[in-house]
Scaffold this motif. Sequence first.
Motif, PDB file in Angstrom:
ATOM      1  N   TYR A   4       0.861  -1.174   0.000  1.00 33.49           N
ATOM      2  CA  TYR A   4       0.000   0.000   0.000  1.00 33.49           C
ATOM      3  C   TYR A   4       0.903   1.231   0.000  1.00 33.49           C
ATOM      4  N   MET A  18       4.946   7.243   1.674  1.00 35.63           N
ATOM      5  CA  MET A  18       5.131   6.186   2.678  1.00 35.63           C
ATOM      6  C   MET A  18       4.612   4.890   2.064  1.00 35.63           C
ATOM      7  N   TYR A  58       3.768   0.849   2.669  1.00 33.11           N
ATOM      8  CA  TYR A  58       3.497  -0.175   3.674  1.00 33.11           C
ATOM      9  C   TYR A  58       3.365  -1.532   2.997  1.00 33.11           C
ATOM     10  N   PHE A  71       0.151  -4.791   9.007  1.00 29.73           N
ATOM     11  CA  PHE A  71       1.044  -3.878   8.301  1.00 29.73           C
ATOM     12  C   PHE A  71       2.448  -3.914   8.883  1.00 29.73           C
ATOM     13  N   THR A  82       5.903  -1.530   9.494  1.00 32.87           N
ATOM     14  CA  THR A  82       6.010  -0.199  10.102  1.00 32.87           C
ATOM     15  C   THR A  82       6.142   0.906   9.067  1.00 32.87           C
TER      16      THR A  82
END
Lengths: 112, 112
Positions: free
Chosen positions: A36, A84, A86, A102, A104
């Motif tokens: 993601y 970001m 994930y 998930f 980190t």
Amino acid sequence: AQRVTQPEKLLSVFKGAPVELKCNYSYSGSPELFWYVQYSRQRLQLLLRHISRESIKGFTADLNKGETSFHLKKPFAQEEDSAMYYCALTLNYGGATNKLIFGTGTLLAVQP
Amino acid sequence: DTAVSQTPKYLVTQMGNDKSIKCEQNLGHDTMYWYKQDSKKFLKIMFSYNNKELIINETVPNRFSPKSPDKAHLNLHINSLELGDSAVYFCASSAQGRNEQFFGPGTRLTVL
């Protein structure tokens, strides 16, 4: 226990450089893995899932069961890839629902 | 516009107050979720409902009470807010038998 590990909190690369975001998982069953992406102040969006074996925005990820890894790769990073990322493992609850575990997260910063 | 929506987008409140966050999806999905993203960007599932039935409840304090009036809505009520509740809360949904989850834009809760 089921676990997803992303060892790098931050990965900084220059535009045009190759990118590899690392993800390792721990799961006794047959894993289903996702990547993601969350751009600044936006919602999470699905980038890739291992079962579809597709390339999205130039990113690919191959599931390696021997190494229990699902690394995300792109040959040439673009500034708009900064976000970001994930890695996530899904656990099924008898088909009715599933739970995403998930990692980190790794912040990818692509420098001009 | 088919999506997962959340209200409010931002919520600032005092310690000890009670507040609610609403989530709606018009994707026709059967399962909805709440996730918490803390200040270190770590994402963790809190609850999951399938057709208004609670399926997953992850060791969340009982000050948090989800309510699903119908399968398109999953609201989160929080009693006696604490400083540690400050986070971004994401709602998500998924279709029956599908592991891909679609996320809402998030609600940034700040407890003063």
